[in-house]
Design an enzyme around this catalytic site. Structure first.
Site, PDB file in Angstrom:
ATOM      1  N   GLU A  56       0.797  -1.239   0.000  1.00  0.00           N
ATOM      2  CA  GLU A  56       0.000   0.000   0.000  1.00  0.00           C
ATOM      3  C   GLU A  56       0.831   1.291   0.000  1.00  0.00           C
ATOM      4  O   GLU A  56       0.518   2.226   0.743  1.00  0.00           O
ATOM      5  CB  GLU A  56      -0.931   0.012   1.233  1.00  0.00           C
ATOM      6  CG  GLU A  56      -1.890  -1.145   1.268  1.00  0.00           C
ATOM      7  CD  GLU A  56      -2.659  -1.255   2.570  1.00  0.00           C
ATOM      8  OE1 GLU A  56      -3.855  -1.553   2.518  1.00  0.00           O
ATOM      9  OE2 GLU A  56      -2.066  -1.050   3.657  1.00  0.00           O
TER      10      GLU A  56
HETATM   11  C1  TNX Z   1      -4.282  -4.051   4.982  1.00  0.00           C
HETATM   12  S1  TNX Z   1      -2.624  -6.391   4.562  1.00  0.00           S
HETATM   13  C2  TNX Z   1      -2.976  -3.818   5.384  1.00  0.00           C
HETATM   14  C3  TNX Z   1      -2.719  -3.403   6.754  1.00  0.00           C
HETATM   15  C4  TNX Z   1      -3.979  -3.190   7.529  1.00  0.00           C
HETATM   16  C5  TNX Z   1      -4.945  -4.302   7.216  1.00  0.00           C
HETATM   17  C6  TNX Z   1      -6.203  -4.233   8.023  1.00  0.00           C
HETATM   18  C7  TNX Z   1      -1.595  -5.361   4.310  1.00  0.00           C
HETATM   19  C8  TNX Z   1      -0.380  -5.839   3.706  1.00  0.00           C
HETATM   20  N1  TNX Z   1      -1.878  -4.101   4.628  1.00  0.00           N
HETATM   21  O1  TNX Z   1      -1.933  -2.243   6.770  1.00  0.00           O
HETATM   22  O2  TNX Z   1      -3.662  -3.190   8.884  1.00  0.00           O
HETATM   23  O3  TNX Z   1      -5.272  -4.238   5.864  1.00  0.00           O
HETATM   24  O4  TNX Z   1      -7.000  -5.343   7.809  1.00  0.00           O
END
Ligand code: TNX
Length: 533
Positions: A349
């Site tokens: 992300e």
């Molecule tokens: C996505 S999964 C994220 C996390 C969040 C999570 C909450 C991932 C690699 N990144 O930063 O905590 O969703 O469900």
């Protein structure tokens, strides 16, 4: 004449003793083993553990004594038996045999003796876990129970389906104390997990001491989601967690999430921020009435600390050499105190990092991890870069990224959010948790197969399975337990047991027995309506 009489008495006595009612115990299949072993052969009798039982360990490994003591300690509180541990005698035998080390183990139980053998110490430890699950559930009690400590006889041959069976704790969104991490490790070990991934840094907190960059924890560790006081592990404390886990054959995988999810670092050191970052009214970099961009680029203003739960807004400056000095220092210091093979670089992300900058960053950081002797792991987005041979990509959302990983000849760690995310709510009434990926009831976390979940990705492409607990809404041990159990037990079986042997109906029955153990252990698990607890 006298001796004849004696033998008549002895014969009579042995008839009396052999006439005693045979020990009643349900066969191994009914004991509630989780994860289900590969093969079971029940022989229908019972082994009665008595106060004179003792443990013998044999073999080359230097942790065998630790395992023997672990078994003794697990049995002592409920039975009141202080089982001596030695290399010379015992009716419970732990034997490391010669041969190439493998996690496979054999457990053989007859009426007189219990024997666990494996070519590895880990295998013996797994055999011990299976043995403990064969006892009446009261074995979990912390005080002496008056119970016949009978286990069913027979033999078990067992071996895991996947070599990596993990869970992740996000200690960044809400800091998790060492005691709670250790408690989590204790629970993981019972289900034969062997990796604990610690998500050590994120926008809301930096949780591991870095001696060459002290403000990371001084400033970056000082808060958490909701604005609490946060916290961090000193390097000594981290080593304590690593050693505690290692005693239960669990390897710690540290994660430093980069280049996104880095606000805590950006708040600690302004120089890590990209470009201009000037709060309203700031005149410190004005030269003759104009902003001096040179000064700003070298030393921009630190970000504000963040305690919300949005994702994707932060990025390290990917174009500054200073950033790579920083990243190298962090990787070096953490690698030095991490005996395990993996280092997780995050990579998820990074929505405000330009795509070419992201790729450049990941490719450079992978080299740094390799320089310090570790294998890279990253969230599935890293597969959009050129991966080094051996780098693992952790699939959580994008099937396309899993395919890119395979195309590059790299392996995948399976953490599909719809199945393995322990922070997802069970249903719309769950008191905490998120549901952006799915509602995940127990059945959903059980009924899936890693080897067919993503089209084109098969067993050969998969390193293993991991269940992450993100902690935006998880603030204490009770929350951790409620979101984790019973689903973590389901994931354990998905990761360990052969698909063809697994059955949801049988798991429903076995998890209810496990529930009794959790009740005795005072673990506040979610009583899923799908199970007759
Ligand atoms: C996505 S999964 C994220 C996390 C969040 C999570 C909450 C991932 C690699 N990144 O930063 O905590 O969703 O469900």
């Amino acid at each position: 004449m006298k001796s004849l009489l004696w033998s008549a008495i002895l014969v009579a006595a042995s008839i009396v003793s052999s006439c005693q009612a045979p020990i009643q115990v349900a066969p191994i299949e009914e004991a509630g083993l989780i994860p289900l072993p590969k093969s079971i052969n029940s022989t229908g009798k019972g082994f009665l553990l008595t106060a004179d039982a003792s443990i013998q360990y044999k073999g080359a490994g230097n942790k065998l004594e630790t395992i023997a003591n672990y078994l003794s300690d697990r049995i002592a509180p409920a039975t009141g038996f202080e089982m001596p541990v030695s290399q010379t005698f015992g009716n419970i035998i732990l034997e490391q045999t010669n041969g190439e080390a493998s996690e496979a183990y054999q457990l053989t139980i007859d009426e007189n003796e219990v024997k666990i053998t494996s070519t590895s110490e880990a295998g013996i430890f797994y055999g011990v876990q299976t043995f403990l699950q064969l006892f009446p559930t009261e074995i979990e009690s912390s005080y002496v129970e008056s119970v016949d400590w009978v286990v069913p006889t027979g033999s078990i041959q067992d071996q895991p389906e996947f070599e990596y069976r993990g869970s992740m704790l996000d200690v960044a969104r809400h800091f998790i104390s060492i005691e709670d991490v250790k408690h989590y490790i204790d629970q993981m070990a019972k289900f034969k997990f062997n990796y604990l991934h610690l998500h050590l840094t994120d926008d809301q907190g930096w949780r591991i001491e870095i001696k060459s960059w002290p403000k990371l924890t001084e400033i970056g560790g000082s808060t958490e989601v909701g604005g609490g006081k946060g916290g961090f592990y000193t390097q000594e404390e981290y080593k304590e967690i690593v050693a505690y886990a290692a005693d239960q054959f669990i390897t710690v995988v540290p994660e430093v999430d980069m280049p996104g999810h880095t606000n805590a670092a950006l708040a600690s050191y302004g120089e890590l921020n990209p470009g201009v970052n000037l709060p309203d009214g700031d005149v410190s970099t004005m030269v003759e009435g104009k902003i001096d961009f040179d000064i700003l680029d070298k030393n921009p203003v630190p970000a504000e600390l963040y305690s919300g739960i949005e994702v994707g807004f932060s990025t390290l400056a990917t174009n500054k050499e200073r950033t790579y000095q920083f990243v190298e220092d962090v990787i070096r210091e953490i690698s030095e105190i991490t005996p395990g093979p993996y280092f997780h670089i995050g990579g998820d992300e990074s929505h405000v990092t330009e795509k070419p900058d992201y790729i450049y960053f990941v490719e450079r950081v992978q080299e740094l991890v390799q320089k310090y002797g570790k294998i890279n792991v990253g969230w599935d987005e890293i597969a959009t870069s050129k991966l080094l041979p051996g780098t693992i990509s952790q699939f959580w959302a994008e099937e396309e990224n899993a395919k890119l990983t395979k195309e590059q000849g790299n392996k995948i760690l399976m953490s599909p959010a719809k199945r393995t995310y322990l922070d997802m709510q069970y249903d719309s009434t769950t008191r905490i948790g998120l549901h952006w990926a799915a509602y995940i009831e127990l059945e959903d976390s059980y009924k899936w197969d890693p080897s067919t979940y993503v089209e084109g990705i098969n067993k050969f492409d998969i390193l293993g399975v991991e269940a992450p607990l993100w902690t935006e809404t998880v603030t204490n041990r009770a929350d951790i337990e409620y979101m984790t159990f019973p689903r973590l037990a389901a994931i354990a079986e998905v990761a360990w047991s052969t698909k063809d042997l697994r059955s949801w109906e049988d798991f429903q029955r076995r998890i209810a027995i496990q529930g009794k153990r959790w009740d005795i252990n005072k673990i506040g698990f979610y009583r899923s309506p799908q199970v007759n607890w």
